[in-house]
Design a protein around this motif. Sequence first.
Motif, PDB file in Angstrom:
ATOM      1  N   PRO A  55       0.810  -1.236   0.000  1.00 12.33           N
ATOM      2  CA  PRO A  55       0.000   0.000   0.000  1.00 12.33           C
ATOM      3  C   PRO A  55       0.833   1.270   0.000  1.00 12.33           C
ATOM      4  O   PRO A  55       0.515   2.245  -0.691  1.00 12.33           O
ATOM      5  CB  PRO A  55      -0.830  -0.120   1.285  1.00 12.33           C
ATOM      6  CG  PRO A  55      -0.894  -1.590   1.548  1.00 12.33           C
ATOM      7  CD  PRO A  55       0.427  -2.145   1.066  1.00 12.33           C
ATOM      8  N   GLU A  56       1.908   1.281   0.771  1.00  9.40           N
ATOM      9  CA  GLU A  56       2.719   2.501   0.864  1.00  9.40           C
ATOM     10  C   GLU A  56       3.502   2.782  -0.421  1.00  9.40           C
ATOM     11  O   GLU A  56       4.024   3.892  -0.584  1.00  9.40           O
ATOM     12  CB  GLU A  56       3.691   2.407   2.037  1.00  9.40           C
ATOM     13  CG  GLU A  56       4.591   1.202   2.029  1.00  9.40           C
ATOM     14  CD  GLU A  56       3.981   0.003   2.755  1.00  9.40           C
ATOM     15  OE1 GLU A  56       4.754  -0.897   3.123  1.00  9.40           O
ATOM     16  OE2 GLU A  56       2.730  -0.020   2.954  1.00  9.40           O
ATOM     17  N   ALA A  57       3.574   1.800  -1.325  1.00  5.62           N
ATOM     18  CA  ALA A  57       4.315   2.008  -2.572  1.00  5.62           C
ATOM     19  C   ALA A  57       3.394   2.376  -3.727  1.00  5.62           C
ATOM     20  O   ALA A  57       3.862   2.797  -4.781  1.00  5.62           O
ATOM     21  CB  ALA A  57       5.111   0.753  -2.937  1.00  5.62           C
ATOM     22  N   LEU A  58       2.076   2.235  -3.541  1.00  7.66           N
ATOM     23  CA  LEU A  58       1.147   2.432  -4.653  1.00  7.66           C
ATOM     24  C   LEU A  58       1.116   3.886  -5.130  1.00  7.66           C
ATOM     25  O   LEU A  58       1.060   4.153  -6.325  1.00  7.66           O
ATOM     26  CB  LEU A  58      -0.256   1.985  -4.244  1.00  7.66           C
ATOM     27  CG  LEU A  58      -0.434   0.454  -4.144  1.00  7.66           C
ATOM     28  CD1 LEU A  58      -1.812   0.123  -3.560  1.00  7.66           C
ATOM     29  CD2 LEU A  58      -0.277  -0.167  -5.522  1.00  7.66           C
ATOM     30  N   ALA A  59       1.125   4.793  -4.209  1.00  5.22           N
ATOM     31  CA  ALA A  59       1.041   6.196  -4.602  1.00  5.22           C
ATOM     32  C   ALA A  59       2.225   6.584  -5.474  1.00  5.22           C
ATOM     33  O   ALA A  59       2.069   7.226  -6.524  1.00  5.22           O
ATOM     34  CB  ALA A  59       0.977   7.084  -3.365  1.00  5.22           C
ATOM     35  N   ALA A  60       3.404   6.159  -5.077  1.00  4.39           N
ATOM     36  CA  ALA A  60       4.594   6.477  -5.865  1.00  4.39           C
ATOM     37  C   ALA A  60       4.559   5.767  -7.211  1.00  4.39           C
ATOM     38  O   ALA A  60       5.047   6.290  -8.221  1.00  4.39           O
ATOM     39  CB  ALA A  60       5.850   6.090  -5.095  1.00  4.39           C
ATOM     40  N   ALA A  61       3.948   4.585  -7.232  1.00  6.55           N
ATOM     41  CA  ALA A  61       3.938   3.805  -8.477  1.00  6.55           C
ATOM     42  C   ALA A  61       2.944   4.351  -9.481  1.00  6.55           C
ATOM     43  O   ALA A  61       3.181   4.293 -10.697  1.00  6.55           O
ATOM     44  CB  ALA A  61       3.607   2.343  -8.158  1.00  6.55           C
ATOM     45  N   GLY A 109       3.067  -5.328   3.585  1.00 10.25           N
ATOM     46  CA  GLY A 109       3.495  -3.959   3.810  1.00 10.25           C
ATOM     47  C   GLY A 109       3.810  -3.702   5.265  1.00 10.25           C
ATOM     48  O   GLY A 109       3.961  -4.629   6.075  1.00 10.25           O
ATOM     49  N   VAL A 110       3.839  -2.449   5.618  1.00 13.17           N
ATOM     50  CA  VAL A 110       4.149  -2.052   6.995  1.00 13.17           C
ATOM     51  C   VAL A 110       3.127  -2.599   7.964  1.00 13.17           C
ATOM     52  O   VAL A 110       3.442  -3.064   9.064  1.00 13.17           O
ATOM     53  CB  VAL A 110       4.244  -0.513   7.093  1.00 13.17           C
ATOM     54  CG1 VAL A 110       4.425  -0.088   8.554  1.00 13.17           C
ATOM     55  CG2 VAL A 110       5.368   0.012   6.231  1.00 13.17           C
ATOM     56  N   SER A 133      -6.862  -0.199   1.423  1.00 16.66           N
ATOM     57  CA  SER A 133      -6.270  -1.520   1.590  1.00 16.66           C
ATOM     58  C   SER A 133      -7.060  -2.305   2.625  1.00 16.66           C
ATOM     59  O   SER A 133      -7.503  -1.763   3.641  1.00 16.66           O
ATOM     60  CB  SER A 133      -4.813  -1.405   2.025  1.00 16.66           C
ATOM     61  OG  SER A 133      -4.068  -0.738   1.045  1.00 16.66           O
ATOM     62  N   VAL A 134      -7.219  -3.608   2.343  1.00 19.43           N
ATOM     63  CA  VAL A 134      -7.993  -4.494   3.222  1.00 19.43           C
ATOM     64  C   VAL A 134      -7.086  -5.630   3.678  1.00 19.43           C
ATOM     65  O   VAL A 134      -6.440  -6.268   2.843  1.00 19.43           O
ATOM     66  CB  VAL A 134      -9.220  -5.068   2.474  1.00 19.43           C
ATOM     67  CG1 VAL A 134      -9.995  -6.014   3.385  1.00 19.43           C
ATOM     68  CG2 VAL A 134     -10.107  -3.937   1.980  1.00 19.43           C
ATOM     69  N   PRO A 135      -7.018  -5.879   4.994  1.00 22.06           N
ATOM     70  CA  PRO A 135      -6.185  -7.020   5.455  1.00 22.06           C
ATOM     71  C   PRO A 135      -6.666  -8.327   4.820  1.00 22.06           C
ATOM     72  O   PRO A 135      -7.863  -8.532   4.604  1.00 22.06           O
ATOM     73  CB  PRO A 135      -6.390  -7.004   6.974  1.00 22.06           C
ATOM     74  CG  PRO A 135      -6.830  -5.613   7.293  1.00 22.06           C
ATOM     75  CD  PRO A 135      -7.637  -5.139   6.126  1.00 22.06           C
TER      76      PRO A 135
END
Length: 571
Positions: A55-61, A109-110, A133-135
């Motif tokens: 999830p934390e990489a999606l925005a940058a991608a 992710g984190v 994002s959903v666990p």
Amino acid sequence: MQRLARESDPLGAVKELIWNALDADATRVDVVLHRSPLGAVERVTVRDDGTGMAPEALAAAFDRIGGSWKKWTAGTLLKQRTLHGSNGQGRLRAYALGDHIRWTTVADGVGGRSRTEVAAHAGARNDFLIGDSVPTREATGTLVEAWGKQSPRLDRLPLRANHRRLTTELAPYLTAYPEVSVVYDGVAVDPRTSVRHTSVYPLTFAGGDAQLKVIEWSAAVDRELHLCDGGGIPVGTVDAGIRAPGFDFTAYVLWPPMAEHVSDVHLGEGHDSEVTALLAVAREQLRAHFRSRDDDRRRELVQRWQAEGSYPYDDAAAGPDRATFDLVATAVHRHIPRRGNQRRATLALLREVVRARPERVAAVLDEIFKLSDDDRGQLDRILGDTRGIRAAATVGDRLAAIATLRRLRTADPDRLGAVLAEHTWVFGERHGLLTADRQLDAVVDRHAGPDLLLARARREHERRQHLVVGTVDTAGAKELTQLVSYAEAVAGDAGFRGIRVDWDVWLLAGRVDDDLRPAVRDPHRPRGCVLDRVGLRVWVRDWAEVLNECTDRVRFYEQGVTGYPDRARLP
């Protein structure tokens, strides 16, 4: 954005999504083409079991174009496999597959493992909607779905040719990483099932050292030269740039700095660069490779035809005629029937056409087999000098005839006359067009002489040419006197009174006595001529000497006109 998406290349989009999956450490990638009830491709999905996108990489991608994380690492995050892309533009290629695109990705992710959806639409190509994002406990990986686009280009995706294109591009990678599997429209992309032959060559050029890998396929493929980095990842593709009729192949130039020279690859070959120099060296090596492979293939085919009894020459036959046949037959081998009797008949007929009408071979084969441009071009090069091929056939015929005469002299002398009658050139080229003549036969029968081998004649307006040949075991003074008497008798026969005739009367002997040597070697007459008058010449010759002179004459002609053995391998 539309230009970067390259929407006219849906197969390119599929390849880009496959590479994205492999860059995410996927070991399996499935490309599924979903069809409508009428058979049209209405949806394309690409699923992998890679690491997914956290999830934390999606925005940058997704929020910007360019600057992919791949620029800053040498290999994939977990397995350190070779990376493909680094420009951050690959996700745009999915627009070639549909107006609606959705990524569903599961990654660690984190906050632990979660599933996230990203949606996009062609109406706003630069807007990517990233969901919450959903666990989840699902396995990591990414599913890309594209739909809502109708295009004839999409309907061509299921073609077998596209499966082959994927195979040729992915071959170096799948060979380097055998644990990876890619399935396209239900069929595994596995180079091992269709590779016929593989060769690897070192290359040295101004920019350093590289490697050329040549894969020959058992099915038809586009002849391409892929420019790859050291790991076999393609940076660009150019035309192979060589002719190799009968071979289906793909070539790969592997050079570690290739990705750094991607701009040179895209600029093409019209400028000086290290890539241009490397391409020149690679193509020269390709030509050398296929010259060698062509020789190998020719030998393999000939050996196979010999083993099955289809080859129209025996093991003793050799020379330019046979070499030319081998070149022609192997050039069109794909069109020759597979069944034994049919193949045997076809090869035998082909041999006769090559020998008798070489200038018509290409036209005849084209009419029967409907040759491809490559096959026709290769035949035209082989048969470019039909004079040389016809001369080669003549040489082959004459050498075979001389060998037969040598054998018959001791093994079957009763057949000598019949064979000589077909090869009167043995007595000189001016006797090459003689034939049987009833009037001549009647005259020689009226006069007693040596054992008669043949009597042949030629008519030309009011002039005639006669050749009469007899034989004895040993020629001495007595036989010479009888021969001259016989020659004068037949030449003076009333049957030819008033007709201008040139007579050549020969006596062929197993041995010529020494006392006749001065007569047969008179420096004022041709060798063997013992009488030379107007209209009459009498000859006494040793069999072995005559056949040796014929062999020398044919060999000299062979070297001067055909250039054999240098021409044994024609262009």
